[in-house]
Design a protein around this motif. Structure first.
Motif, PDB file in Angstrom:
ATOM      1  N   UNK A  21       5.802   1.817  12.856  1.00  0.00           N
ATOM      2  CA  UNK A  21       6.433   0.652  12.225  1.00  0.00           C
ATOM      3  C   UNK A  21       5.365  -0.265  11.618  1.00  0.00           C
ATOM      4  N   UNK A  22       4.376  -0.571  12.433  1.00  0.00           N
ATOM      5  CA  UNK A  22       3.338  -1.512  12.004  1.00  0.00           C
ATOM      6  C   UNK A  22       2.563  -0.944  10.824  1.00  0.00           C
ATOM      7  N   UNK A  23       2.153   0.304  10.941  1.00  0.00           N
ATOM      8  CA  UNK A  23       1.360   0.938   9.882  1.00  0.00           C
ATOM      9  C   UNK A  23       2.145   0.974   8.567  1.00  0.00           C
ATOM     10  N   UNK A  24       3.415   1.364   8.642  1.00  0.00           N
ATOM     11  CA  UNK A  24       4.267   1.417   7.448  1.00  0.00           C
ATOM     12  C   UNK A  24       4.360   0.049   6.783  1.00  0.00           C
ATOM     13  N   UNK A  25       4.616  -0.989   7.583  1.00  0.00           N
ATOM     14  CA  UNK A  25       4.788  -2.329   7.040  1.00  0.00           C
ATOM     15  C   UNK A  25       3.489  -2.839   6.418  1.00  0.00           C
ATOM     16  N   UNK A  26       2.362  -2.592   7.082  1.00  0.00           N
ATOM     17  CA  UNK A  26       1.072  -3.045   6.543  1.00  0.00           C
ATOM     18  C   UNK A  26       0.752  -2.364   5.220  1.00  0.00           C
ATOM     19  N   UNK A  27       0.993  -1.083   5.128  1.00  0.00           N
ATOM     20  CA  UNK A  27       0.741  -0.366   3.869  1.00  0.00           C
ATOM     21  C   UNK A  27       1.672  -0.876   2.769  1.00  0.00           C
ATOM     22  N   UNK A  28       2.944  -1.028   3.103  1.00  0.00           N
ATOM     23  CA  UNK A  28       3.938  -1.458   2.114  1.00  0.00           C
ATOM     24  C   UNK A  28       3.589  -2.814   1.501  1.00  0.00           C
ATOM     25  N   UNK A  29       3.050  -3.724   2.314  1.00  0.00           N
ATOM     26  CA  UNK A  29       2.819  -5.083   1.834  1.00  0.00           C
ATOM     27  C   UNK A  29       1.345  -5.457   1.677  1.00  0.00           C
ATOM     28  N   UNK A  30       0.467  -4.471   1.640  1.00  0.00           N
ATOM     29  CA  UNK A  30      -0.969  -4.756   1.509  1.00  0.00           C
ATOM     30  C   UNK A  30      -1.290  -5.501   0.219  1.00  0.00           C
ATOM     31  N   UNK A  31      -0.738  -5.061  -0.907  1.00  0.00           N
ATOM     32  CA  UNK A  31      -1.017  -5.739  -2.176  1.00  0.00           C
ATOM     33  C   UNK A  31      -0.486  -7.172  -2.168  1.00  0.00           C
ATOM     34  N   UNK A  32       0.692  -7.356  -1.587  1.00  0.00           N
ATOM     35  CA  UNK A  32       1.269  -8.704  -1.508  1.00  0.00           C
ATOM     36  C   UNK A  32       0.418  -9.609  -0.614  1.00  0.00           C
ATOM     37  N   UNK A  65       5.607 -20.463   3.546  1.00  0.00           N
ATOM     38  CA  UNK A  65       5.902 -19.033   3.633  1.00  0.00           C
ATOM     39  C   UNK A  65       4.673 -18.141   3.482  1.00  0.00           C
ATOM     40  N   UNK A  66       3.836 -18.454   2.492  1.00  0.00           N
ATOM     41  CA  UNK A  66       2.705 -17.557   2.258  1.00  0.00           C
ATOM     42  C   UNK A  66       1.764 -17.514   3.453  1.00  0.00           C
ATOM     43  N   UNK A  67       1.514 -18.645   4.072  1.00  0.00           N
ATOM     44  CA  UNK A  67       0.611 -18.665   5.234  1.00  0.00           C
ATOM     45  C   UNK A  67       1.224 -17.972   6.450  1.00  0.00           C
ATOM     46  N   UNK A  68       2.529 -18.108   6.626  1.00  0.00           N
ATOM     47  CA  UNK A  68       3.201 -17.413   7.727  1.00  0.00           C
ATOM     48  C   UNK A  68       3.074 -15.906   7.526  1.00  0.00           C
ATOM     49  N   UNK A  69       3.339 -15.449   6.311  1.00  0.00           N
ATOM     50  CA  UNK A  69       3.215 -14.026   5.982  1.00  0.00           C
ATOM     51  C   UNK A  69       1.778 -13.536   6.174  1.00  0.00           C
ATOM     52  N   UNK A  70       0.810 -14.273   5.657  1.00  0.00           N
ATOM     53  CA  UNK A  70      -0.601 -13.879   5.769  1.00  0.00           C
ATOM     54  C   UNK A  70      -1.012 -13.799   7.233  1.00  0.00           C
ATOM     55  N   UNK A  71      -0.648 -14.797   8.021  1.00  0.00           N
ATOM     56  CA  UNK A  71      -1.023 -14.799   9.435  1.00  0.00           C
ATOM     57  C   UNK A  71      -0.388 -13.623  10.179  1.00  0.00           C
TER      58      UNK A  71
END
Length: 171
Positions: A21-32, A65-71
């Motif tokens: 789950x974690x790996x998939x999510x990190x790859x999916x949103x790496x560019x973002x 939002x952006x800081x919550x997502x980044x953290x």
């Protein structure tokens, strides 16, 4: 950017996340994640990306939002790296298994692994503050069964490292 929807997608996956789950999510949103760091007003994340400097906890009066997502991305990436090192922790624990009934030898083992364990903390939960007043947070539970050696290492190391006996032995 729809960062909240990215986070909600992760939260909807399962009540306890696993490595996949974690790996998939990190790859999916790496560019973002990288774009968000470039766009955020919070300079700590830019310093982290450029220099690797450890970011301080957020002190902003209002979380955006952006800081919550980044953290969240940052913390999940850290946890994934720890989980992927589970075999290394298994190797580190092998000598311990042979000496665990000898306090002096255990203390020597702890001392030898001090740099590895001293700042290591992971209890199976990731928390990200989403709002300061009133206080709100996101709690994400991680499947501990996928990193049993990591948790055993942390437990053995911390139990001994912070014991009165250990401190008396080395002071």
């Amino acid at each position: 950017m729809p960062y909240i929807s990215y986070i909600q997608e992760l939260l909807n996956l399962d009540s306890t996340l696993n490595i996949n789950h974690i790996h998939w999510w990190l790859i999916k949103y790496e560019d973002d994640y990288r774009k968000a760091i470039g766009l955020t007003e919070c300079r700590k994340w830019k310093r982290f990306l450029m220099t690797g400097e450890e970011p301080f906890p957020c002190a902003c009066p209002t979380r955006v939002e952006d800081c919550i997502f980044i953290e969240l991305y940052f913390k999940l990436d850290r946890v994934l790296k720890l989980m992927l090192d589970d075999e290394m922790y298994e190797e580190v624990l092998i000598p311990y298994e042979g000496i665990k009934h000898n306090k002096k030898a255990v203390f020597e083992w702890v001392k030898a692994n001090e740099q590895l364990g001293k700042h290591l903390y992971f209890d199976g939960t990731i928390q990200v503050t989403t709002q300061k007043e009133p206080y709100k947070k996101i709690d994400i539970r991680i499947d501990k069964s996928e990193c049993e050696n990591l948790h055993k290492f942390i437990e053995v190391f911390k139990t001994n490292y912070y014991s009165l006996e250990y401190n008396e032995y080395y002071n």
